[in-house]
Motif scaffolding. Structure first.
Motif: not given
Lengths: 201, 201
Positions: A161, A151, A153-155, A157-159
């Motif tokens: 982490r 997807r 809609d999630i950065d 980098r966040t994924v």
């Protein structure tokens, strides 16, 4: 024990380098590496300090052997053909599954790796190797997103982490030999991360 | 700072108890609670040891105040109406979102809580309160599964471990004030955990 664990026999009956290492890693994990003296190690091994020196030259060498064992396992994943060919999504899933497998098989060693504070050169070198591994997985996450599998809609980098947070936390609670097999654990992590906990609709 | 932070002024200009506490928590997190002496604290605060005793009777009291602040925030979530009424799934989502919010707002305090080793009575009491909180969330996860909202093929105990692993690991990397807001972070965690990273089909 995995066959690639350091296992050079160095003469002393009762212990070889590998079993000294495993006990040392356990003591490091319980007391912290900095707080563990050769005296504490000797006490836990039930042998004299000079007997430990028979197996390894220093506490730092024990640390280095232990971290090599953890990092070697992780780095070898990325060299396998399934990590190099196919869609980014399939490669990512393979790498995450294998990471969980290494983590579980080498649990105390990976635990030690994840808890490093970076107070010595050996620790900083290991943290650098770990970061290199993490960056390669992060690149795979970005590639899977770019190919349209993950997807948008999630950065990424966040994924990265969140995925590492989920996987690395396994060392805090997983008990090898219990009712949850390493394979089912890997299935569960992959299912939750990619398909979510909601009942499929 | 959240308004419920301990904030009794105790006379000394420049510092109140709350700012002493915040610096102490930061030092505990960097050096470990056991390794932090009142001398190290005084050095970091730039005041004398006796000036610290002006604010709090002991190092243990600083620890207790800090842990109360973390635990009080978490425990208050379960007292809110949205945690008590509605479907188990909606209550669970509310509790997880609020947990992330408390974690981010009280980051150093929750970090301290999550790193406790249980060497003192104060630490063990805090760990017990945290376990009680965790058990209540685990019950909510089981309830959401029983009502048919969550998939049946993952053991709720594994779901609990993985969700807490994901959420608790946020303290290791999240930087307040950066480009990722606490609200977007909570959205991302909920989206990944419940809907998965795969592109919706």
């Amino acid at each position: 024990m995995p066959t690639t664990a350091p296992s050079t026999k160095r003469g002393r009956p009762g212990y070889d380098q590998q079993s000294v290492l495993l006990i040392a890693v356990d003591v490091f994990n319980r007391h912290g590496y900095d707080a563990t003296s050769m005296g504490i190690l000797a006490e836990n091994l039930g042998i004299s300090k000079s007997a430990i020196y028979h197996h390894v030259p220093s506490k730092g060498d024990l640390l280095k052997l232990a971290l090599d064992h953890a990092l070697g396992g992780l780095e070898a994943i990325l060299e396998q053909p399934q990590a190099k060919t196919g869609t980014a999504e399939a490669r990512l899933e393979f790498v995450l599954r294998e990471t969980i497998s290494v983590l579980v098989e080498r649990l105390p060693y990976v635990t030690l790796l994840l808890r490093l504070r970076g107070n010595t050169e050996i620790e900083r070198d290991a943290m650098e190797r770990r970061r290199t591994f993490d960056h390669k997985v992060a690149a795979l996450i970005s590639a899977a997103r770019d190919e349209g599998s993950l997807r948008q809609d999630i950065d990424p980098r966040t994924v990265t982490r969140l995925l590492f947070g989920t996987i690395n936390s396994i060392v805090e609670w997983y008990k090898p030999g219990g009712s949850l097999s390493p394979e089912k654990l890997a299935d569960d992590v992959i299912t939750m991360a990619f398909n979510g906990l909601h009942v499929p609709r």
